[in-house]
Motif scaffolding. Sequence first.
Motif, PDB file in Angstrom:
ATOM      1  N   LEU A   1      -9.152 -49.324 -72.800  1.00  0.00           N
ATOM      2  CA  LEU A   1     -10.339 -48.497 -73.941  1.00  0.00           C
ATOM      3  C   LEU A   1     -11.776 -49.666 -73.312  1.00  0.00           C
ATOM      4  CD1 LEU A   1      -8.287 -47.214 -76.568  1.00  0.00           C
ATOM      5  CD2 LEU A   1      -8.889 -45.813 -74.980  1.00  0.00           C
ATOM      6  N   LYS A   2     -10.836 -51.004 -73.614  1.00  0.00           N
ATOM      7  CA  LYS A   2     -12.077 -51.771 -73.610  1.00  0.00           C
ATOM      8  C   LYS A   2     -13.538 -51.225 -72.512  1.00  0.00           C
ATOM      9  CE  LYS A   2     -13.547 -56.550 -73.194  1.00  0.00           C
ATOM     10  NZ  LYS A   2     -13.387 -57.970 -73.233  1.00  0.00           N
ATOM     11  N   GLU A   3     -12.636 -50.645 -71.504  1.00  0.00           N
ATOM     12  CA  GLU A   3     -13.731 -49.770 -70.395  1.00  0.00           C
ATOM     13  C   GLU A   3     -14.220 -48.872 -70.742  1.00  0.00           C
ATOM     14  OE1 GLU A   3     -14.231 -51.398 -67.374  1.00  0.00           O
ATOM     15  OE2 GLU A   3     -12.634 -53.203 -67.703  1.00  0.00           O
ATOM     16  N   ALA A   4     -15.776 -48.790 -69.925  1.00  0.00           N
ATOM     17  CA  ALA A   4     -16.564 -47.624 -70.348  1.00  0.00           C
ATOM     18  C   ALA A   4     -15.899 -46.678 -69.125  1.00  0.00           C
ATOM     19  CB  ALA A   4     -18.087 -47.470 -70.369  1.00  0.00           C
ATOM     20  N   LEU A   5     -15.355 -46.737 -68.439  1.00  0.00           N
ATOM     21  CA  LEU A   5     -14.816 -45.473 -67.249  1.00  0.00           C
ATOM     22  C   LEU A   5     -13.563 -45.036 -67.709  1.00  0.00           C
ATOM     23  CD1 LEU A   5     -15.590 -47.287 -63.848  1.00  0.00           C
ATOM     24  CD2 LEU A   5     -16.818 -45.017 -64.885  1.00  0.00           C
ATOM     25  N   PHE A   6     -12.687 -45.687 -68.260  1.00  0.00           N
ATOM     26  CA  PHE A   6     -11.735 -45.577 -69.401  1.00  0.00           C
ATOM     27  C   PHE A   6     -11.716 -44.216 -70.332  1.00  0.00           C
ATOM     28  CE2 PHE A   6      -7.577 -44.800 -70.672  1.00  0.00           C
ATOM     29  CZ  PHE A   6      -6.830 -44.795 -70.279  1.00  0.00           C
ATOM     30  N   ARG A   7     -12.840 -44.828 -71.001  1.00  0.00           N
ATOM     31  CA  ARG A   7     -13.390 -44.049 -72.667  1.00  0.00           C
ATOM     32  C   ARG A   7     -14.157 -42.909 -71.987  1.00  0.00           C
ATOM     33  NH1 ARG A   7     -14.674 -49.179 -73.680  1.00  0.00           N
ATOM     34  NH2 ARG A   7     -17.508 -48.218 -73.720  1.00  0.00           N
ATOM     35  N   GLN A   8     -14.924 -42.304 -70.623  1.00  0.00           N
ATOM     36  CA  GLN A   8     -15.467 -40.922 -70.411  1.00  0.00           C
ATOM     37  C   GLN A   8     -14.039 -40.919 -69.881  1.00  0.00           C
ATOM     38  OE1 GLN A   8     -17.688 -42.596 -66.897  1.00  0.00           O
ATOM     39  NE2 GLN A   8     -18.845 -43.917 -68.474  1.00  0.00           N
ATOM     40  N   ALA A   9     -12.327 -40.914 -69.133  1.00  0.00           N
ATOM     41  CA  ALA A   9     -12.285 -40.566 -68.130  1.00  0.00           C
ATOM     42  C   ALA A   9     -11.262 -39.541 -69.549  1.00  0.00           C
ATOM     43  CB  ALA A   9     -11.335 -40.963 -67.580  1.00  0.00           C
ATOM     44  N   LEU A  10     -11.025 -40.263 -70.734  1.00  0.00           N
ATOM     45  CA  LEU A  10     -10.301 -39.412 -72.111  1.00  0.00           C
ATOM     46  C   LEU A  10     -10.687 -38.393 -72.083  1.00  0.00           C
ATOM     47  CD1 LEU A  10      -9.566 -42.241 -74.717  1.00  0.00           C
ATOM     48  CD2 LEU A  10      -7.550 -40.873 -73.400  1.00  0.00           C
ATOM     49  N   SER A  11     -12.873 -38.567 -72.053  1.00  0.00           N
ATOM     50  CA  SER A  11     -13.245 -37.198 -72.424  1.00  0.00           C
ATOM     51  C   SER A  11     -13.709 -36.487 -71.805  1.00  0.00           C
ATOM     52  CB  SER A  11     -15.221 -37.801 -72.991  1.00  0.00           C
ATOM     53  OG  SER A  11     -15.605 -36.942 -72.918  1.00  0.00           O
ATOM     54  N   LEU A  12     -13.233 -37.027 -70.055  1.00  0.00           N
ATOM     55  CA  LEU A  12     -13.240 -36.118 -69.492  1.00  0.00           C
ATOM     56  C   LEU A  12     -12.313 -34.451 -69.559  1.00  0.00           C
ATOM     57  CD1 LEU A  12     -15.262 -37.474 -66.816  1.00  0.00           C
ATOM     58  CD2 LEU A  12     -15.723 -35.426 -67.976  1.00  0.00           C
ATOM     59  N   ALA A  13     -11.171 -34.980 -70.285  1.00  0.00           N
ATOM     60  CA  ALA A  13      -9.612 -34.620 -69.339  1.00  0.00           C
ATOM     61  C   ALA A  13      -9.728 -33.624 -71.256  1.00  0.00           C
ATOM     62  CB  ALA A  13      -8.543 -35.796 -69.514  1.00  0.00           C
TER      63      ALA A  13
END
Length: 499
Positions: free
Chosen positions: A275-287
């Motif tokens: 979760l430290k990665e912004a890309l990971f958080r973006q993917a969470l939101s996109l899903a």
Amino acid sequence: MCKKWLILAVIGCLLLAVGCDTVTPATPSSPTTSTTEQPPTGVVGGTTPTLCWDPSDSTDPYAAKTRTGRQLCTLLHDGLTTVGSDWSVSPLWAETVTQTDPTHLEVTLRADAVFADGKPMTAEHVIASWGDAKNSDAYGALVANILSLKATDRTLTVTLVAADTVNPTASLAFPIVRREKKTVVGCGRYVIDSKAGTLSVNPHHPDQPSIKSWKLYAVESAEDLPYALASGRVSLYTTDLHDGVMPSVAGDVRQETAVLPQLLYVGVNSNGGALKEALFRQALSLAVNRQVLCTDSFGGYAKATANPFLNGNSGEIGLLQENIAQAVAKWKELGYNDRQSGVPSSANAKALPELELLTLKEQPFHRAAAKRLCEQWQAVGLTVKEIPLSSAEYRARIRAGNFELYLGEIRLSEDRSLRPWLSESGNAAVALPDGATADYAAYLAGEMTAEEYRQTFADTLPFIPLCWRMGAAVCGNSLSGLSLGGPSFYSGIVHWKWS
């Protein structure tokens, strides 16, 4: 009486506000509509304008405890400025409000500023009321950015804690009161006669309502409200659906809905791990399919959103439904194995982590929303396990940063500030990504436009907005012009009409 459902986690105060966007809900699927049988009546809503009230609660805005009591206080008390049903801010008991620099406001009291009994309002009354507001659950967040108030005759100098060029004058909407022994005198649109159970118009108020007087009727519980309306005992009742019971609307009963400034969101621990990665958080939101979440978990009484700005959701239509391909692509970019989603990846890619989502175990509707989220994340190959907790443990773990994800909700104050999340003193400002508070501070200081900040927020996602909850006003046909919006169901009451 149908079984009540409880709604959502409450980190902030979920009380009496409504927002300005009117939305027609979908047909409710959950929770159920009240099955209270409404008695026949000649005139639904009665022949005299009548509001609900709680005689046992205080009419002091800084002491009122119930939702009904605090709502009534918005009619009895006003501030230096007022926030309208369209969220516009204008001077009320202030003649002028001038921002002299990003951290200072200069306020001049109106020459005719008086309380409801006609006695003069002074700068000292304003300063004393600010002190009350700072120690108030209802208004503490609103005045949190006011560092000091100093008076010279009828001029006040307001010093802010941090620069704010976006909406600083809304913080001056805290109620101004005068205390005399055990009584509190207000300066709002109406004056209450508690013995007679009536409201009468304040003749000294600058904004004179069309409806000059109201009767007050004590309603013991929310379950009695539909009966009271149908039997003519009240003309209107309001609900923020905190009990999960949707209004029953038929015949001469109608409802008007409005978006509440109460944001449901996913809190994210950005301090470590994936979760430290912004890309990971973006993917969470996109899903996440926010529109399905609103329909399935709120019966349509919610407005999907992908950004944290109330009334600032332009250009986000494509973000309200899930985008599995984009979510998977972001995880692939980080080197995760996405075989579970059916998208090929390299044999040596790392597995997606399993995460935990904290919820409140005593709130079934909160858990229903969490279940839907976990299902949507599972569809892209990410396993998220719901962890239902008691209220005390839930709050303790969030305050300590002992979480990965949690489902929460906060009611924004009149200035619609994001400081609860994005300031060091905010009650939801835990485990933020680096630079999140500085980015928001730069926006408030005028160093970043709203669109630039919106993009910065979308890139970094310090938390994941899901939807704004909705409330409703239910009334008979004699009451019109409700124009719901702003920080209170009663924000536009000066324009209401009775016929």
